[in-house]
Design a protein around this motif. Structure first.
Motif, PDB file in Angstrom:
ATOM      1  N   UNK A  79      -5.684   5.680   3.854  1.00 27.63           N
ATOM      2  CA  UNK A  79      -4.322   6.173   4.095  1.00 27.63           C
ATOM      3  C   UNK A  79      -3.649   6.588   2.791  1.00 27.63           C
ATOM      4  N   UNK A  80      -3.837   5.783   1.759  1.00 25.14           N
ATOM      5  CA  UNK A  80      -3.282   6.129   0.447  1.00 25.14           C
ATOM      6  C   UNK A  80      -3.905   7.432  -0.046  1.00 25.14           C
ATOM      7  N   UNK A  81      -5.236   7.503   0.027  1.00 28.34           N
ATOM      8  CA  UNK A  81      -5.933   8.701  -0.444  1.00 28.34           C
ATOM      9  C   UNK A  81      -5.508   9.938   0.334  1.00 28.34           C
ATOM     10  N   UNK A  99      -0.974   5.822 -13.222  1.00 27.06           N
ATOM     11  CA  UNK A  99      -2.424   5.623 -13.286  1.00 27.06           C
ATOM     12  C   UNK A  99      -2.726   4.130 -13.340  1.00 27.06           C
ATOM     13  N   UNK A 100      -3.462   3.649 -12.358  1.00 29.38           N
ATOM     14  CA  UNK A 100      -3.881   2.248 -12.322  1.00 29.38           C
ATOM     15  C   UNK A 100      -5.025   2.114 -11.327  1.00 29.38           C
ATOM     16  N   UNK A 101      -5.757   1.006 -11.443  1.00 32.39           N
ATOM     17  CA  UNK A 101      -6.782   0.666 -10.463  1.00 32.39           C
ATOM     18  C   UNK A 101      -6.184  -0.300  -9.459  1.00 32.39           C
ATOM     19  N   UNK A 102      -6.363  -0.003  -8.180  1.00 35.91           N
ATOM     20  CA  UNK A 102      -5.846  -0.863  -7.118  1.00 35.91           C
ATOM     21  C   UNK A 102      -7.013  -1.514  -6.386  1.00 35.91           C
ATOM     22  N   UNK A 103      -7.047  -2.843  -6.393  1.00 36.28           N
ATOM     23  CA  UNK A 103      -8.028  -3.594  -5.613  1.00 36.28           C
ATOM     24  C   UNK A 103      -7.410  -3.978  -4.275  1.00 36.28           C
ATOM     25  N   UNK A 116       0.826  -1.205   0.000  1.00 34.34           N
ATOM     26  CA  UNK A 116       0.000   0.000   0.000  1.00 34.34           C
ATOM     27  C   UNK A 116       0.864   1.260   0.000  1.00 34.34           C
ATOM     28  N   UNK A 117       1.951   1.238   0.764  1.00 34.15           N
ATOM     29  CA  UNK A 117       2.872   2.384   0.766  1.00 34.15           C
ATOM     30  C   UNK A 117       3.471   2.601  -0.621  1.00 34.15           C
ATOM     31  N   UNK A 118       3.817   1.499  -1.274  1.00 35.08           N
ATOM     32  CA  UNK A 118       4.379   1.604  -2.623  1.00 35.08           C
ATOM     33  C   UNK A 118       3.346   2.142  -3.598  1.00 35.08           C
ATOM     34  N   UNK A 119       2.102   1.683  -3.472  1.00 35.16           N
ATOM     35  CA  UNK A 119       1.036   2.184  -4.348  1.00 35.16           C
ATOM     36  C   UNK A 119       0.855   3.686  -4.156  1.00 35.16           C
ATOM     37  N   UNK A 120       0.883   4.136  -2.897  1.00 37.59           N
ATOM     38  CA  UNK A 120       0.751   5.570  -2.622  1.00 37.59           C
ATOM     39  C   UNK A 120       1.873   6.352  -3.288  1.00 37.59           C
ATOM     40  N   UNK A 121       3.093   5.837  -3.184  1.00 45.63           N
ATOM     41  CA  UNK A 121       4.240   6.509  -3.804  1.00 45.63           C
ATOM     42  C   UNK A 121       4.086   6.566  -5.322  1.00 45.63           C
ATOM     43  N   UNK A 122       3.601   5.484  -5.917  1.00 43.83           N
ATOM     44  CA  UNK A 122       3.415   5.441  -7.371  1.00 43.83           C
ATOM     45  C   UNK A 122       2.319   6.407  -7.823  1.00 43.83           C
ATOM     46  N   UNK A 134      -5.043  -3.053 -13.709  1.00 44.31           N
ATOM     47  CA  UNK A 134      -5.216  -3.097 -12.258  1.00 44.31           C
ATOM     48  C   UNK A 134      -4.054  -3.799 -11.553  1.00 44.31           C
ATOM     49  N   UNK A 135      -3.927  -3.465 -10.273  1.00 49.13           N
ATOM     50  CA  UNK A 135      -3.082  -4.192  -9.335  1.00 49.13           C
ATOM     51  C   UNK A 135      -4.003  -4.695  -8.220  1.00 49.13           C
ATOM     52  N   UNK A 136      -3.487  -5.585  -7.377  1.00 47.12           N
ATOM     53  CA  UNK A 136      -4.322  -6.018  -6.260  1.00 47.12           C
ATOM     54  C   UNK A 136      -3.483  -6.287  -5.021  1.00 47.12           C
ATOM     55  N   UNK A 137      -4.115  -6.058  -3.887  1.00 41.77           N
ATOM     56  CA  UNK A 137      -3.563  -6.412  -2.583  1.00 41.77           C
ATOM     57  C   UNK A 137      -4.588  -7.326  -1.938  1.00 41.77           C
ATOM     58  N   UNK A 138      -4.200  -8.562  -1.643  1.00 40.87           N
ATOM     59  CA  UNK A 138      -5.160  -9.567  -1.178  1.00 40.87           C
ATOM     60  C   UNK A 138      -4.925  -9.913   0.284  1.00 40.87           C
TER      61      UNK A 138
END
Length: 271
Positions: free
Chosen positions: A138-140, A119-123, A107-113, A253-257
């Motif tokens: 937190x990302x938002x 631009x991507x969709x994160x699930x 999630x921290x990496x997604x926030x940095x990106x 998209x990317x995902x965090x499960x």
């Protein structure tokens, strides 16, 4: 601003005896040079430089004001069911197992990106109570603090209720205006996809109304960053929503499960 005021006061305090025989030829007519604070300057060039500096300072103040306005949109216009989520941040996220620790870093990496402009969709998907909404918020929040993106966090069930309230003849909003505000946001979180369907263990399908709203938002946001949190599996999403919406959800998209993490909200009941 203070240094500009000081320069103006210095200029005003300079007497006629400070003028020199030298002239500045950068103007249509020669301008007599003068001494100001021990330096030889052209008074017209000096005033022009002060004016430029003042305009630049006003522009910076305006940009800071606009950034502040964008930041406030996040807190003022987000639609959040669980108000405690407003206190969420990366600093308050508790990693209780190896999986939550790994997902926290993702999630921290997604926030940095996102902050770099990717631009991507994160699930964020998995069992209830594992901190998906916490991480999404937190990302938002980090993206929002940059001040250059209009950011919204929207609980889907709250969105649908808000839209239904516009069906009244006395409503001040319209379905179109609400959906348009989500489309126009630079950064959007759609929280708790699937909760609006009811029983997560059943085979419930989205109504035409739900599909219409979701498709309108997803279609309008193509090419913009998006986060979706859900307790549904990929197969359940495909079963529940129409093909048009699903294809747009899973585009780039990317995902965090969350698979093994325990429900953080579950307490032991002593009876």
């Amino acid at each position: 601003m203070q240094h500009l005021n000081n320069s103006i006061q210095d200029m005003q305090a300079t007497t006629m005896s400070s003028y020199l025989s030298d002239t500045c030829d950068n103007h249509s007519k020669p301008v007599q040079m003068m001494m100001l604070n021990g330096q030889k300057v052209c008074p017209r060039c000096f005033c022009q430089s002060l004016d430029t500096a003042l305009q630049q300072e006003k522009q910076r103040d305006y940009e800071q004001y606009k950034a502040s306005e964008k930041r406030m949109v996040f807190y003022r216009e987000s639609m959040i069911a669980d108000q405690t989520i407003r206190d969420a941040s990366f600093d308050t996220y508790v990693c209780e197992c190896a999986e939550t620790a790994e997902n926290f870093q993702k999630a921290r990496q997604a926030a940095a990106d996102y902050r770099k402009g990717e631009v991507f969709t994160l699930f964020l998907a998995g069992k209830p109570g594992t901190g998906k909404s916490h991480l999404a918020y937190s990302i938002a929040k980090e993206v929002n603090e940059d001040g250059d993106k209009r950011t919204l966090f929207i609980t889907i069930d709250q969105l649908l209720q808000r839209i239904k309230s516009t069906f009244s003849k006395d409503a001040k909003e319209t379905e179109h205006s609400i959906i348009q505000s989500l489309i126009e946001a630079d950064f959007l979180v759609l929280d708790d996809l699937g909760a609006e369907l009811g029983d997560l263990n059943g085979d419930n399908k989205a109504t035409n109304f739900i599909n219409r709203v979701l498709f309108s938002v997803l279609e309008g946001r193509q090419g913009k960053p998006l986060i979706i949190t859900t307790n549904l599996t990929g197969d359940k999403i495909r079963q529940a929503y129409d093909d048009r919406s699903v294809s747009r959800m899973f585009r780039g998209f990317r995902h965090i499960k969350f698979k093994t993490a325990k429900d953080k909200r579950m307490i032991e009941i002593p009876f």
